[in-house]
Design a protein around this motif. Structure first.
Motif, PDB file in Angstrom:
ATOM      1  N   MET A 204      -4.562   3.754   2.104  1.00  0.00           N
ATOM      2  CA  MET A 204      -3.380   3.469   2.100  1.00  0.00           C
ATOM      3  C   MET A 204      -2.777   2.291   1.019  1.00  0.00           C
ATOM      4  SD  MET A 204      -2.669   2.658   6.209  1.00  0.00           S
ATOM      5  CE  MET A 204      -4.380   2.147   6.923  1.00  0.00           C
ATOM      6  N   TYR A 205      -1.442   2.480   0.715  1.00  0.00           N
ATOM      7  CA  TYR A 205      -0.810   1.388  -0.060  1.00  0.00           C
ATOM      8  C   TYR A 205      -0.245   0.444   0.761  1.00  0.00           C
ATOM      9  CZ  TYR A 205       1.920  -1.135  -2.853  1.00  0.00           C
ATOM     10  OH  TYR A 205       2.639  -2.153  -3.619  1.00  0.00           O
ATOM     11  N   GLY A 206      -0.292  -0.653   0.497  1.00  0.00           N
ATOM     12  CA  GLY A 206       0.522  -1.629   1.071  1.00  0.00           C
ATOM     13  C   GLY A 206       1.087  -2.669   0.021  1.00  0.00           C
ATOM     14  N   GLY A 207       2.277  -3.206   0.411  1.00  0.00           N
ATOM     15  CA  GLY A 207       2.995  -4.154  -0.461  1.00  0.00           C
ATOM     16  C   GLY A 207       4.151  -3.823  -0.665  1.00  0.00           C
ATOM     17  N   SER A 208       5.202  -4.489   0.335  1.00  0.00           N
ATOM     18  CA  SER A 208       6.672  -4.442   0.082  1.00  0.00           C
ATOM     19  C   SER A 208       7.133  -2.771   0.028  1.00  0.00           C
ATOM     20  CB  SER A 208       7.419  -4.855  -1.156  1.00  0.00           C
ATOM     21  OG  SER A 208       7.127  -6.261  -1.094  1.00  0.00           O
ATOM     22  N   VAL A 209       6.277  -1.980   0.877  1.00  0.00           N
ATOM     23  CA  VAL A 209       6.683  -0.614   1.025  1.00  0.00           C
ATOM     24  C   VAL A 209       8.139  -0.356   1.637  1.00  0.00           C
ATOM     25  CG1 VAL A 209       6.187   1.785   1.871  1.00  0.00           C
ATOM     26  CG2 VAL A 209       4.411   0.500   0.831  1.00  0.00           C
ATOM     27  N   LYS A 210       9.127   0.299   1.246  1.00  0.00           N
ATOM     28  CA  LYS A 210      10.263   0.471   1.928  1.00  0.00           C
ATOM     29  C   LYS A 210      10.674   1.736   1.922  1.00  0.00           C
ATOM     30  CE  LYS A 210      11.150  -4.076   1.845  1.00  0.00           C
ATOM     31  NZ  LYS A 210       9.874  -4.610   2.284  1.00  0.00           N
ATOM     32  N   PRO A 211      11.726   2.408   2.785  1.00  0.00           N
ATOM     33  CA  PRO A 211      12.199   3.664   2.980  1.00  0.00           C
ATOM     34  C   PRO A 211      12.245   4.299   1.434  1.00  0.00           C
ATOM     35  CG  PRO A 211      13.243   2.612   4.562  1.00  0.00           C
ATOM     36  CD  PRO A 211      12.366   1.609   3.800  1.00  0.00           C
ATOM     37  N   GLU A 212      12.865   3.370   0.620  1.00  0.00           N
ATOM     38  CA  GLU A 212      13.286   3.737  -0.647  1.00  0.00           C
ATOM     39  C   GLU A 212      12.038   4.035  -1.551  1.00  0.00           C
ATOM     40  OE1 GLU A 212      14.428   0.139  -0.008  1.00  0.00           O
ATOM     41  OE2 GLU A 212      15.275   1.472   1.584  1.00  0.00           O
ATOM     42  N   SER A 213      11.113   3.454  -1.386  1.00  0.00           N
ATOM     43  CA  SER A 213       9.988   3.396  -2.110  1.00  0.00           C
ATOM     44  C   SER A 213       8.613   4.413  -1.772  1.00  0.00           C
ATOM     45  CB  SER A 213       9.220   2.023  -2.586  1.00  0.00           C
ATOM     46  OG  SER A 213       8.918   1.466  -1.514  1.00  0.00           O
ATOM     47  N   ALA A 214       8.802   4.597  -0.545  1.00  0.00           N
ATOM     48  CA  ALA A 214       7.668   5.513   0.113  1.00  0.00           C
ATOM     49  C   ALA A 214       7.415   6.765  -0.428  1.00  0.00           C
ATOM     50  CB  ALA A 214       8.063   5.672   1.690  1.00  0.00           C
ATOM     51  N   GLU A 215       8.472   7.408  -0.599  1.00  0.00           N
ATOM     52  CA  GLU A 215       8.242   9.145  -1.153  1.00  0.00           C
ATOM     53  C   GLU A 215       7.449   8.893  -2.518  1.00  0.00           C
ATOM     54  OE1 GLU A 215      11.308  12.545  -0.956  1.00  0.00           O
ATOM     55  OE2 GLU A 215      11.459  11.232   0.616  1.00  0.00           O
ATOM     56  N   GLY A 216       7.929   8.049  -3.438  1.00  0.00           N
ATOM     57  CA  GLY A 216       7.263   8.314  -4.788  1.00  0.00           C
ATOM     58  C   GLY A 216       5.797   7.753  -4.506  1.00  0.00           C
ATOM     59  N   LEU A 217       5.571   6.732  -3.828  1.00  0.00           N
ATOM     60  CA  LEU A 217       4.167   6.463  -3.446  1.00  0.00           C
ATOM     61  C   LEU A 217       3.316   7.413  -2.849  1.00  0.00           C
ATOM     62  CD1 LEU A 217       4.924   2.802  -2.245  1.00  0.00           C
ATOM     63  CD2 LEU A 217       3.533   3.270  -4.214  1.00  0.00           C
ATOM     64  N   SER A 219       3.717  10.681  -2.992  1.00  0.00           N
ATOM     65  CA  SER A 219       3.740  11.990  -3.959  1.00  0.00           C
ATOM     66  C   SER A 219       2.440  11.875  -4.909  1.00  0.00           C
ATOM     67  CB  SER A 219       4.995  12.173  -4.697  1.00  0.00           C
ATOM     68  OG  SER A 219       5.116  11.091  -5.627  1.00  0.00           O
ATOM     69  N   GLN A 220       1.819  10.533  -5.017  1.00  0.00           N
ATOM     70  CA  GLN A 220       0.762  10.373  -5.723  1.00  0.00           C
ATOM     71  C   GLN A 220      -0.446  11.061  -5.054  1.00  0.00           C
ATOM     72  OE1 GLN A 220       0.450   9.089  -9.129  1.00  0.00           O
ATOM     73  NE2 GLN A 220       3.010   9.064  -8.713  1.00  0.00           N
ATOM     74  N   LYS A 221      -1.492  11.644  -5.867  1.00  0.00           N
ATOM     75  CA  LYS A 221      -2.542  12.490  -5.312  1.00  0.00           C
ATOM     76  C   LYS A 221      -3.466  11.699  -4.375  1.00  0.00           C
ATOM     77  CE  LYS A 221      -5.943  13.522  -8.959  1.00  0.00           C
ATOM     78  NZ  LYS A 221      -6.421  12.500  -9.103  1.00  0.00           N
ATOM     79  N   ASP A 222      -3.730  10.323  -4.697  1.00  0.00           N
ATOM     80  CA  ASP A 222      -4.910   9.676  -4.038  1.00  0.00           C
ATOM     81  C   ASP A 222      -4.222   8.743  -3.052  1.00  0.00           C
ATOM     82  OD1 ASP A 222      -7.354  10.700  -5.238  1.00  0.00           O
ATOM     83  OD2 ASP A 222      -6.526   9.845  -7.156  1.00  0.00           O
ATOM     84  N   ILE A 223      -2.838   8.717  -2.888  1.00  0.00           N
ATOM     85  CA  ILE A 223      -2.312   7.690  -1.906  1.00  0.00           C
ATOM     86  C   ILE A 223      -1.950   8.203  -0.534  1.00  0.00           C
ATOM     87  CG2 ILE A 223      -0.358   6.188  -1.524  1.00  0.00           C
ATOM     88  CD1 ILE A 223      -0.043   5.655  -4.257  1.00  0.00           C
ATOM     89  N   ASP A 224      -2.644   7.819   0.509  1.00  0.00           N
ATOM     90  CA  ASP A 224      -2.807   8.830   1.711  1.00  0.00           C
ATOM     91  C   ASP A 224      -1.740   8.192   2.746  1.00  0.00           C
ATOM     92  OD1 ASP A 224      -4.930  10.207   0.529  1.00  0.00           O
ATOM     93  OD2 ASP A 224      -6.185   8.866   1.104  1.00  0.00           O
ATOM     94  N   GLY A 225      -0.927   7.117   2.425  1.00  0.00           N
ATOM     95  CA  GLY A 225      -0.098   6.620   3.456  1.00  0.00           C
ATOM     96  C   GLY A 225       0.271   5.139   3.141  1.00  0.00           C
ATOM     97  N   ALA A 226       0.749   4.363   4.040  1.00  0.00           N
ATOM     98  CA  ALA A 226       1.138   2.874   3.716  1.00  0.00           C
ATOM     99  C   ALA A 226       0.660   2.047   4.896  1.00  0.00           C
ATOM    100  CB  ALA A 226       2.691   2.959   3.563  1.00  0.00           C
ATOM    101  N   LEU A 227       0.373   0.850   4.392  1.00  0.00           N
ATOM    102  CA  LEU A 227       0.193  -0.184   5.566  1.00  0.00           C
ATOM    103  C   LEU A 227       1.628  -1.079   5.260  1.00  0.00           C
ATOM    104  CD1 LEU A 227      -1.071  -1.992   7.780  1.00  0.00           C
ATOM    105  CD2 LEU A 227      -2.378  -3.129   5.795  1.00  0.00           C
ATOM    106  N   VAL A 228       2.321  -1.110   6.180  1.00  0.00           N
ATOM    107  CA  VAL A 228       3.905  -1.767   6.081  1.00  0.00           C
ATOM    108  C   VAL A 228       3.979  -2.957   6.800  1.00  0.00           C
ATOM    109  CG1 VAL A 228       6.078  -1.372   6.485  1.00  0.00           C
ATOM    110  CG2 VAL A 228       4.616   0.734   6.036  1.00  0.00           C
ATOM    111  N   GLY A 229       4.421  -3.949   6.151  1.00  0.00           N
ATOM    112  CA  GLY A 229       4.623  -5.246   6.724  1.00  0.00           C
ATOM    113  C   GLY A 229       6.106  -5.248   7.037  1.00  0.00           C
ATOM    114  N   GLY A 230       6.709  -6.183   6.554  1.00  0.00           N
ATOM    115  CA  GLY A 230       8.316  -6.407   6.786  1.00  0.00           C
ATOM    116  C   GLY A 230       9.160  -5.226   7.332  1.00  0.00           C
ATOM    117  N   ALA A 231       8.938  -4.055   6.500  1.00  0.00           N
ATOM    118  CA  ALA A 231       9.457  -2.891   7.180  1.00  0.00           C
ATOM    119  C   ALA A 231       9.468  -2.513   8.516  1.00  0.00           C
ATOM    120  CB  ALA A 231       9.618  -1.874   5.918  1.00  0.00           C
ATOM    121  N   SER A 232       8.100  -2.785   8.920  1.00  0.00           N
ATOM    122  CA  SER A 232       7.536  -2.098  10.210  1.00  0.00           C
ATOM    123  C   SER A 232       8.269  -2.871  11.283  1.00  0.00           C
ATOM    124  CB  SER A 232       6.199  -2.370  10.422  1.00  0.00           C
ATOM    125  OG  SER A 232       5.700  -3.610  10.411  1.00  0.00           O
ATOM    126  N   LEU A 233       8.990  -4.086  11.078  1.00  0.00           N
ATOM    127  CA  LEU A 233       9.885  -4.600  12.207  1.00  0.00           C
ATOM    128  C   LEU A 233      11.073  -4.175  12.286  1.00  0.00           C
ATOM    129  CD1 LEU A 233       8.939  -8.326  11.069  1.00  0.00           C
ATOM    130  CD2 LEU A 233       7.853  -7.021  12.866  1.00  0.00           C
TER     131      LEU A 233
END
Ligand code: PGA
Length: 246
Positions: A204-217, A219-233
């Motif tokens: 997973m990638y983590g670090g300020s993932v937001k709805p606006e940045s999620a799709e771009g992340l 779409s990368q072939k080695d990114i399997d998801g996200a660990l979400v801090g702030g936006a998970s609240l």
């Protein structure tokens, strides 16, 4: 095919009322069967609440940390056995806030990783470089050494039983997300270090993932998801990120 996963790391936020509202909101909005795997990691006192509110949903529950010890005279610590006992499926280990504020070493993180795995839960190994390290061109060295400490302790196959979260320290809670290409470079390096297990482990990638940045992340072939801090609240933001992983 690696299944995408989105995990919410609530950190030290919420209380009974807000935790319940957040959990109920997620249960209402993330109904049925999904392609993406979704989980939340509330603070310890709300894990049991999360288990009960999310009981009939496809949202898993994890913890944010664990003790490296089995049991005994360790005041204030929480054992992996206890987390497994209350139904935790995942446990974060080595979050940069623990490495930084609590001076957790990579050796300690490796022991925690092994403790979680031994109890049948999925350890999520967090790795990441500081801004200073990135600017000095040491990103791969730092990530490689954080990862190798766990490989030395658990073996490649042992690490592959868990997951990895690449979280550049400079991107956590700062609003500065790594570009999808920057994250992709590190994810691909992690697969290289994982050798024969590189293809199957989820990162997973983590670090300020937001709805606006999620799709771009995602779409990368080695990114399997996200660990979400702030936006998970926020139910809306977290669900939007989960949808982007579908
Ligand atoms: P952030 O936190 O999304 O608030 O940057 C991510 C994390 O630390 O897991």
């Amino acid at each position: 095919m690696r299944r995408k996963i989105v995990m919410g790391n609530w950190k030290m936020n919420s209380n009974s009322e807000s935790a319940e509202a957040l959990l109920k909101g997620l249960a209402e909005q993330w109904t049925g069967v999904h392609q993406a795997e979704v989980a939340v990691c509330p603070p310890y006192p709300y894990i049991a609440l999360a288990k009960s509110v999310l009981e009939n949903t496809n949202i898993g529950v994890g913890a944010q940390d664990v003790s490296q010890h089995e049991a005994g005279a360790y005041t204030g610590e929480i054992a992996a056995d206890m987390l497994a006992d209350i139904g935790c499926q995942y446990v974060l280990v080595g979050h940069s806030e623990r490495r930084d504020y609590h001076k957790e070493s990579s050796e300690l993180v490796a022991k925690k990783f092994a403790a979680v795995s031994a109890k049948g839960m999925i350890p999520v190994l967090c790795v990441g470089e500081t801004l200073e390290e990135r600017e000095a061109g040491k990103t791969f060295d730092v990530i490689g050494s954080q990862l190798m400490k766990v490989v030395d302790h658990c073996g490649l196959a042992g690490v592959a039983k868990g997951m990895i979260a690449y979280e550049p320290v400079w991107a956590i809670g700062t609003g500065k997300t790594a570009t999808p290409e920057m994250a992709q470079d590190v994810h691909s390096y992690i697969r290289e270090v994982m050798g024969p297990e590189g293809d199957q482990i989820r990162i997973m990638y983590g670090g300020s993932v937001k709805p606006e940045s999620a799709e771009g992340l995602f779409s990368q072939k080695d990114i399997d998801g996200a660990l979400v801090g702030g936006a998970s609240l926020s139910v809306e933001d977290f669900v939007a990120i989960c949808r982007a992983a579908e």
